[in-house]
Enzyme design. Structure first.
Site, PDB file in Angstrom:
ATOM      1  N   GLY A  43      13.636 -39.156  -1.488  1.00 14.77           N
ATOM      2  CA  GLY A  43      13.433 -40.546  -1.838  1.00 14.77           C
ATOM      3  C   GLY A  43      12.321 -41.185  -1.035  1.00 14.77           C
ATOM      4  O   GLY A  43      11.630 -40.536  -0.241  1.00 14.77           O
ATOM      5  N   LEU A  97      20.057 -29.446  -6.816  1.00 14.99           N
ATOM      6  CA  LEU A  97      18.956 -28.918  -5.995  1.00 14.99           C
ATOM      7  C   LEU A  97      18.923 -27.395  -5.981  1.00 14.99           C
ATOM      8  O   LEU A  97      18.696 -26.770  -4.949  1.00 14.99           O
ATOM      9  CB  LEU A  97      19.047 -29.450  -4.558  1.00 14.99           C
ATOM     10  CG  LEU A  97      19.039 -30.971  -4.399  1.00 14.99           C
ATOM     11  CD1 LEU A  97      19.143 -31.357  -2.924  1.00 14.99           C
ATOM     12  CD2 LEU A  97      17.788 -31.586  -5.015  1.00 14.99           C
ATOM     13  N   SER A 111      22.524 -38.020   8.642  1.00 18.14           N
ATOM     14  CA  SER A 111      22.880 -38.362  10.025  1.00 18.14           C
ATOM     15  C   SER A 111      24.370 -38.554  10.220  1.00 18.14           C
ATOM     16  O   SER A 111      24.959 -38.081  11.197  1.00 18.14           O
ATOM     17  CB  SER A 111      22.143 -39.630  10.469  1.00 18.14           C
ATOM     18  OG  SER A 111      20.757 -39.446  10.440  1.00 18.14           O
ATOM     19  N   TRP A 139      15.389 -39.180 -15.181  1.00 17.42           N
ATOM     20  CA  TRP A 139      14.200 -38.373 -15.454  1.00 17.42           C
ATOM     21  C   TRP A 139      13.022 -39.276 -15.813  1.00 17.42           C
ATOM     22  O   TRP A 139      13.097 -40.069 -16.728  1.00 17.42           O
ATOM     23  CB  TRP A 139      14.459 -37.393 -16.594  1.00 17.42           C
ATOM     24  CG  TRP A 139      15.613 -36.464 -16.352  1.00 17.42           C
ATOM     25  CD1 TRP A 139      16.753 -36.358 -17.070  1.00 17.42           C
ATOM     26  CD2 TRP A 139      15.708 -35.496 -15.305  1.00 17.42           C
ATOM     27  NE1 TRP A 139      17.573 -35.398 -16.543  1.00 17.42           N
ATOM     28  CE2 TRP A 139      16.965 -34.852 -15.455  1.00 17.42           C
ATOM     29  CE3 TRP A 139      14.873 -35.127 -14.252  1.00 17.42           C
ATOM     30  CZ2 TRP A 139      17.390 -33.850 -14.593  1.00 17.42           C
ATOM     31  CZ3 TRP A 139      15.312 -34.126 -13.393  1.00 17.42           C
ATOM     32  CH2 TRP A 139      16.537 -33.499 -13.575  1.00 17.42           C
ATOM     33  N   GLU A 191       0.826  -1.202   0.000  1.00 22.24           N
ATOM     34  CA  GLU A 191       0.000   0.000   0.000  1.00 22.24           C
ATOM     35  C   GLU A 191       0.865   1.260   0.000  1.00 22.24           C
ATOM     36  O   GLU A 191       0.556   2.248  -0.683  1.00 22.24           O
ATOM     37  CB  GLU A 191      -0.924   0.009   1.230  1.00 22.24           C
ATOM     38  CG  GLU A 191      -1.917  -1.142   1.266  1.00 22.24           C
ATOM     39  CD  GLU A 191      -1.398  -2.358   2.019  1.00 22.24           C
ATOM     40  OE1 GLU A 191      -2.213  -3.088   2.591  1.00 22.24           O
ATOM     41  OE2 GLU A 191      -0.156  -2.579   2.032  1.00 22.24           O
TER      42      GLU A 191
END
Length: 397
Positions: free
Chosen positions: A318, A220, A239, A186, A56
């Site tokens: 995955g 990514l 981990s 793909w 605004e």
């Protein structure tokens, strides 16, 4: 007061402005504003977080710079003008001081500090307020633009979208025994992959698991080429810190890579501690996350991201990570791309220990089905199925 034809035109423009600024607003909501008198545009703008001014105020300043008075004009805003003091003053008060006569609002603000109060201030000042019904298409569009903000402002956790590209028989990837290279396989065509890039551009962070890193060696990244306020944060559940130093992720890290590890493993193993140091020297941040049932606690993962003001998280992972997020009921939105190829019974399932994609589709609310244009690839058309498991606007009128 009814919604006028010109109101819809101006509000549509305001939504377009908001959409264009989507990657610049977070962690604030995405907002666009158009100031007009009849069919004459006086000023317009969208919110960019780093520039502080709300939509605004941007529109008011543009009108003033052009020598336009907005007294008696209409403000068409995609989100209810704010009524509280934050980094800037209340926009409702600024519109009142400018002398507008009408304010057309696509949706209320989901922020409990604002919700309804901005509208009340405008009405108390004698301004005619037109609030769209939530079922109106423009209202729905305005809400979808701020799904992540609506979720975060109420729950203080990121809005989680799970994306997956699937074969016609509901599989995520070929059987590991058939894979010969560490590269993405793909399943869908170029149009679907371009749509995924738009999802990444609209997200604050992208998360995957170490299994995907080791199998596919992905980058990514947000490859739309469109500008954004802050880089897409790439997050890996790792981990034992197995992310290779020569992976695409690490070699391209520019303080936009976050590896989440187990405190039990990395805290007791000198080799892993040294590995964490090496990763840090390559601009990758390593953060320890509590474990739950010998896996990283996904609730703690989301809490860590929330502290970094990550409002929207895209999960591209995955089978194990997909299944964990779904089984923990931490997925808010699902986007599935289905191709025409079959991968067979030995292929990787969509989500381990959860169920089939068809089972998931039965749970979706506000589901939309659309066909992406054929890219003339051998697999033919790809289908996009999207819907919510948790609507962040539930209960917000």
């Amino acid at each position: 007061m009814p919604l006028l034809p010109q109101d819809e035109i101006h509000l549509t423009r305001a939504l377009s402005l908001a959409q264009q600024a989507a990657a610049f607003a977070s962690p604030n909501p995405t907002v666009g504003c158009v100031l007009a008198r009849d069919n004459i545009l006086l000023g317009e703008g969208a919110h960019h977080y780093d520039q502080r001014d709300h939509a605004e105020i941007v529109a008011l300043k543009q009108a003033s710079a052009a020598g336009h008075s907005v007294r008696g004009a209409t403000a068409c805003v995609t989100l209810e003008p704010c009524s509280h003091q934050g980094r800037t003053g209340p926009c409702a008060n600024a519109l009142i001081a400018a002398g507008i006569a009408r304010c057309v609002v696509a949706t209320v603000d989901p922020n409990p500090l604002v919700r309804g109060r901005g509208l009340a201030l405008l009405r108390a000042a004698g301004i005619a307020v037109v609030l769209l019904d939530p079922s109106h298409p423009l209202a729905q569009q305005a809400r979808r633009l701020n799904d992540a903000f609506a979720h975060f402002i109420q729950h203080r956790l990121p809005f989680v979208t799970l994306k997956a590209a699937l074969s016609a028989d509901g599989k995520l990837a070929p059987a590991p025994s058939s894979r010969t290279t560490k590269a993405p396989h793909w399943i869908t065509g170029a149009f679907a992959r371009a749509d995924v890039q738009l999802l990444r551009h609209q997200s604050d962070a992208l998360l995957t698991g170490i299994g995907t890193i080791l199998a596919d060696n992905p980058s990514l990244t947000d490859r739309t080429g469109l500008p954004r306020r802050r880089p897409l944060l790439r997050v890996v559940l790792d981990s034992a810190l197995r992310t290779p130093l020569d992976s695409h992720l690490v070699t391209s890290a520019a303080n936009d890579l976050l590896l989440l590890s187990s405190p039990h493993l990395t805290g007791s193993d000198p080799a892993l501690a040294a590995r964490a140091s090496h990763l840090a020297s390559h601009n990758a941040e390593v953060r320890q996350i509590p474990t739950l049932h010998q896996h990283l606690d996904l609730h703690a993962v989301l809490g860590e991201l929330a502290q970094r003001q990550i409002l929207s998280l895209l999960v591209e992972a995955g089978s194990q990570v997909n299944g964990s997020f779904l089984s923990s009921d931490l997925v808010d939105c699902v986007v599935l791309y289905s191709s025409q190829i079959n991968l067979g019974d030995d292929a990787v399932p969509f989500a381990a220990n959860f169920g089939s994609p068809q089972d998931l589709q039965q749970r979706l609310i506000h589901t939309t089905h659309s066909t992406l244009p054929s890219d003339l690839a051998p697999n033919g058309e790809d289908h996009r199925i999207a819907g919510y498991l948790h609507d962040p606007w539930t209960g917000i009128l």
